[in-house]
Enzyme design. Structure first.
Site, PDB file in Angstrom:
ATOM      1  N   ILE A 159       0.834  -1.200   0.000  1.00  0.00           N
ATOM      2  CA  ILE A 159       0.000   0.000   0.000  1.00  0.00           C
ATOM      3  C   ILE A 159       0.870   1.252   0.000  1.00  0.00           C
ATOM      4  CG2 ILE A 159      -1.742   1.303   1.275  1.00  0.00           C
ATOM      5  CD1 ILE A 159      -2.869  -1.358   2.262  1.00  0.00           C
ATOM      6  N   ASP A 178      10.979   2.393   6.080  1.00  0.00           N
ATOM      7  CA  ASP A 178      10.470   1.052   6.338  1.00  0.00           C
ATOM      8  C   ASP A 178      11.475   0.328   7.216  1.00  0.00           C
ATOM      9  OD1 ASP A 178       8.246  -0.997   5.037  1.00  0.00           O
ATOM     10  OD2 ASP A 178      10.105  -2.016   5.610  1.00  0.00           O
ATOM     11  N   ARG A 238      -3.704   1.870  10.995  1.00  0.00           N
ATOM     12  CA  ARG A 238      -4.257   1.426  12.273  1.00  0.00           C
ATOM     13  C   ARG A 238      -4.298   2.619  13.218  1.00  0.00           C
ATOM     14  NH1 ARG A 238      -5.817  -2.095   9.630  1.00  0.00           N
ATOM     15  NH2 ARG A 238      -5.472  -4.353   9.794  1.00  0.00           N
ATOM     16  N   GLU A 267     -12.459   1.394  17.657  1.00  0.00           N
ATOM     17  CA  GLU A 267     -13.387   1.335  16.543  1.00  0.00           C
ATOM     18  C   GLU A 267     -14.471   0.292  16.785  1.00  0.00           C
ATOM     19  OE1 GLU A 267     -10.134   2.472  13.070  1.00  0.00           O
ATOM     20  OE2 GLU A 267     -10.859   0.422  13.237  1.00  0.00           O
ATOM     21  N   HIS A 286     -13.510   3.954   8.767  1.00  0.00           N
ATOM     22  CA  HIS A 286     -12.737   2.787   8.331  1.00  0.00           C
ATOM     23  C   HIS A 286     -13.292   2.212   7.029  1.00  0.00           C
ATOM     24  CE1 HIS A 286      -9.835  -0.404  10.081  1.00  0.00           C
ATOM     25  NE2 HIS A 286      -9.895  -0.541   8.768  1.00  0.00           N
TER      26      HIS A 286
END
Length: 320
Positions: A159, A178, A238, A267, A286
């Site tokens: 993504i 990363d 997240r 959530e 979401h």
């Protein structure tokens, strides 16, 4: 025929998809939603359960001795006690990749709304503000051009790389951090660098890392202090990657110009998030993953997961 129980169909399929793929593999019982106290009774004698967000606990598994397979209609599988399932020889599978394009697109849906306030200006026109404006046109908030801005991506998996390609198409310079990758030939225009450089240089920061102990609260008072004044933060990954109180304070002071959040710490939120009072924070429920095309891919992979299990060669197993 195998009994297949789908405990919470509504999130994945509110009615615009079919369950034909599963129906070809067994006798299917479908429930819109399943409260905790009905999980065991609805599973009953079934060997196969398909679930999205309904928790399945060790006690549930103990009460369903015929259960052999749990297919999760999502990437995350924290709703399942996978260790208990492993102990009982129950295979648990997930859907590792299906929404890459949809999520990357949604990042820019949030970002472009922050840059142009399209909904705000549409509403102003409908209220008559253009008709009564003494000038040819007007804008109610400053507008932002992305070309030449630096896009910082934290987490450079599928993504993150898809977001980078869109950023490059907009003329942005991409910096990425990363914890695993040291190079990315798939996106040669992106520059992999340190987290500190991403925080310090990026005009826009987009989060795409998994939620681990090392990433929980990665956006907090200390990391925000390292950012450029007026940075924009986007989170479609997240919720707990961000300390919401710290981001809210930065939004109020202007240290962070704006934020786009498709995820929250809790959530659905059980109480008011500190971000709710921030006018410069977009919050969506979401839904980055949820275009029909993305959900169709998810469904097809879920059916294939079950087919491979029934053939004796399970794939996408999370509890080997």
């Amino acid at each position: 025929m195998k009994q297949i129980v789908i405990l919470d169909r509504y999130t994945e399929n509110p009615g615009d998809l079919t369950w034909e793929g599963f129906e070809a593999l067994g006798e299917v019982s479908v429930y819109d939603r399943t409260p905790a106290e009905q999980v065991v009774s609805r599973i009953g004698e079934a060997e196969i359960v398909i679930v999205n967000k309904t928790p399945i606990t060790r006690d549930n598994l103990n009460a369903c001795p015929k259960l052999r397979y749990i297919g999760v209609l999502a990437t995350g599988y924290n709703v399942i006690d996978v260790e208990a399932a492993k102990e009982k020889g129950i295979v648990v599978t997930n859907i590792p990749t299906y929404g890459t394009t949809a999520v990357a697109q949604f990042v820019f849906a949030l970002l472009l709304e922050i840059c142009h306030h399209a909904a705000l200006h549409s509403e102003a026109v409908k209220k008559g503000e253009w008709q009564t404006c003494p000038d040819f046109c007007f804008w109610k908030r400053p507008l932002i051009e992305l070309a030449g801005k630096k896009l910082g991506i934290i987490g450079f998996g599928r993504i993150g790389q898809a977001v980078a390609k869109l950023g490059i198409a907009f003329g942005m310079e991409v910096l990425a951090f990363d914890a695993v990758l040291s190079a990315c030939p798939q996106v040669p225009q992106a520059r992999l660098t340190t987290l500190e450089e991403v925080l310090a240089q990026a005009d826009v920061i987009s989060l795409h890392c998994p939620l681990l102990e090392s990433t929980r609260g990665i956006i907090c008072k200390e990391s925000i202090a390292k950012m450029k004044d007026g940075a924009i933060i986007i989170n479609t990954s997240r919720g707990p990657l961000i300390i919401e109180e710290d981001l809210a304070e930065a939004l109020r002071t202007g240290k962070v110009l704006a934020a786009g959040m498709d995820v929250l710490n809790v959530e659905p939120p059980k109480e008011k998030s500190p971000l709710f009072d921030c006018e410069n924070c977009l919050i969506t429920p979401h839904i980055a993953w949820a275009p029909k095309e993305s959900r169709e891919r998810l469904m097809n992979i879920a059916v294939d997961n079950l087919f491979k299990f029934l053939e004796g060669a399970p794939v996408n197993v999370v509890n080997r």
